[in-house]
Design an enzyme around this catalytic site. Sequence first.
Site, PDB file in Angstrom:
ATOM      1  CG  HIS A  29      -6.584  14.079  -5.882  1.00 11.33           C
ATOM      2  ND1 HIS A  29      -6.314  14.664  -4.666  1.00 11.33           N
ATOM      3  CD2 HIS A  29      -6.356  12.747  -5.719  1.00 11.33           C
ATOM      4  CE1 HIS A  29      -5.940  13.730  -3.804  1.00 11.33           C
ATOM      5  NE2 HIS A  29      -5.955  12.565  -4.412  1.00 11.33           N
ATOM      6  N   GLY A  52      -2.701   9.558  -9.742  1.00  6.82           N
ATOM      7  CA  GLY A  52      -3.017   8.197  -9.351  1.00  6.82           C
ATOM      8  C   GLY A  52      -4.153   8.172  -8.351  1.00  6.82           C
ATOM      9  CB  SER A 105      -7.232   8.256  -2.802  1.00  6.10           C
ATOM     10  OG  SER A 105      -6.972   8.576  -1.454  1.00  6.10           O
ATOM     11  N   GLY A 122       0.285   6.218  -3.283  1.00  7.62           N
ATOM     12  CA  GLY A 122       1.636   6.589  -2.854  1.00  7.62           C
ATOM     13  C   GLY A 122       2.201   7.831  -3.520  1.00  7.62           C
ATOM     14  CE  LYS A 123      -2.311  11.343  -5.763  1.00 12.86           C
ATOM     15  NZ  LYS A 123      -3.094  10.211  -5.230  1.00 12.86           N
ATOM     16  CG  ASP A 165      -4.716  16.512  -1.597  1.00 16.23           C
ATOM     17  OD1 ASP A 165      -4.889  15.308  -1.871  1.00 16.23           O
ATOM     18  OD2 ASP A 165      -5.621  17.276  -1.226  1.00 16.23           O
ATOM     19  CD  GLU A 217      -3.808  13.802   4.234  1.00 14.52           C
ATOM     20  OE1 GLU A 217      -4.457  12.881   4.772  1.00 14.52           O
ATOM     21  OE2 GLU A 217      -4.263  14.537   3.343  1.00 14.52           O
ATOM     22  NE  ARG A 268       9.369  -6.308 -20.442  1.00 15.72           N
ATOM     23  CZ  ARG A 268       9.769  -7.556 -20.185  1.00 15.72           C
ATOM     24  NH1 ARG A 268       8.988  -8.570 -20.519  1.00 15.72           N
ATOM     25  NH2 ARG A 268      10.927  -7.781 -19.608  1.00 15.72           N
TER      26      ARG A 268
END
Length: 329
Positions: free
Chosen positions: A145, A160, A162, A165-166, A184, A210, A251
Site C-alpha cells: 500500500h 505511510g 492512510s 498525504g501520500k 495506492d 484518489e 538532522r
Amino acid sequence: MGKFTVLDLLDLDLHDYNALKLKCLAGRKGLVKTIDHMELNRPGLALTGFFKTFAPQRVQVFSAAEHEYLKEMEKKGDFSSVEKLFSFPIPFCVFCRDMTPADWFLAVAEKAGIPVLQTPLPSNEFSVRIIRTLGDILAPQEKQHAVLVEVFGMGVLIKGDSGVGKSETALELLERGHRLISDDSVLLKCLSGKIIMGYSDDRILGHHMEIRGLGIINVSQIFGVRGIRDRKQVQMVINLEEWDSSKNYDRLGTVDLTSDILGVKIPTFNIPVKPGRNIPVIIETAALNERLKHKGHYAAKEFNKNLIQMLESDNARKMYQDNYLTKQD
C-alpha cells in the site's frame, strides 16, 4: 502469483522486441500445463536416447540441428526416444524459424498431451525474449500500500499510514513535472535477484489517483503522457509519518537506513509531516542527493570528514601554540 500456463503465455499481449510470435501446432489439451521455470533446454542429447542430465521441467527449444535429427529418425523409423521424451512432464516444445515437425512427431505429442508451438524467430533471439518474459512473470513479488513516482529519474516509493498525504504529495510532484507509476497499491517484483521493479497493481485503475475531497482523477488525461509510466525501478523509499515532537529525527544524514523489499536493501528516509513543511520539495532534494551518492558524492559524510579535519587542525594549532608559549616562558 498464481499458476502461469502455456495458454497464458500464448495470450500475452507482447509487442516489438518482446513479441514471441507463438502459435500452437499440436497438443492443445496440454495448454493448461504450468510453466514454473524460466530456464530453457535444447533436447539434442535426449533425442539420441541419453536422458541422464535431461531437464524435463524446462521449455524444450528445437532449432535446425534438432529438426534435422528428427528427419534422420524418420528415415530409420525409430521414434522411441521421442516417445520417451514426451513421457516426461515437459511444459511445451517450440520449433524456431517456422520449422514444422513431421506428422508422426505431432501425433506423438498429441497423444502425450504436450503442446508443440512454432515461432518465426531464430533460436537465439527467441531464447532471449522468452527468458526475459518468464523472468518478469515468475519473479518473486509482493504488493504494498504505497505510491510509486519517478522523481528526476529516480523511482521513489512513498509509504505511510492512510491519510498522511501520500497521494496529495504525489499530485504535487506531478504538477512539478514528475511522473506517476501507481497510486495506492504497487506491485513489486525482484528481477535478477537485485532489482526491485514497481508496477501498477490494477490495470483498470492504473494511472488514476484518489484524492480525498476530490475523488478519482485520471492522471494521463489531466497531465498527458508526460505524467505517467508503466513501470519503474524502486531506488529509494520515503516513509511519511506524522510529526512527533518527542522523537529525535536525523538532522545530519550520516545514518544509512534501508528497507528490505524481497531481499533487496533499498535506501530509506523517514520524513515527518506537519503544516508548513513542503514535502514534495524535500522528496525532490532527497532524489537529487541520492543521485549524487550514486556518483560518489556523499554530502553528509563529506561534511563530517571536513568537520573532523577542521577540529583536528584547530587542536593541532592549539597544542603547538600551547607548547610554544610554554617554552617561551
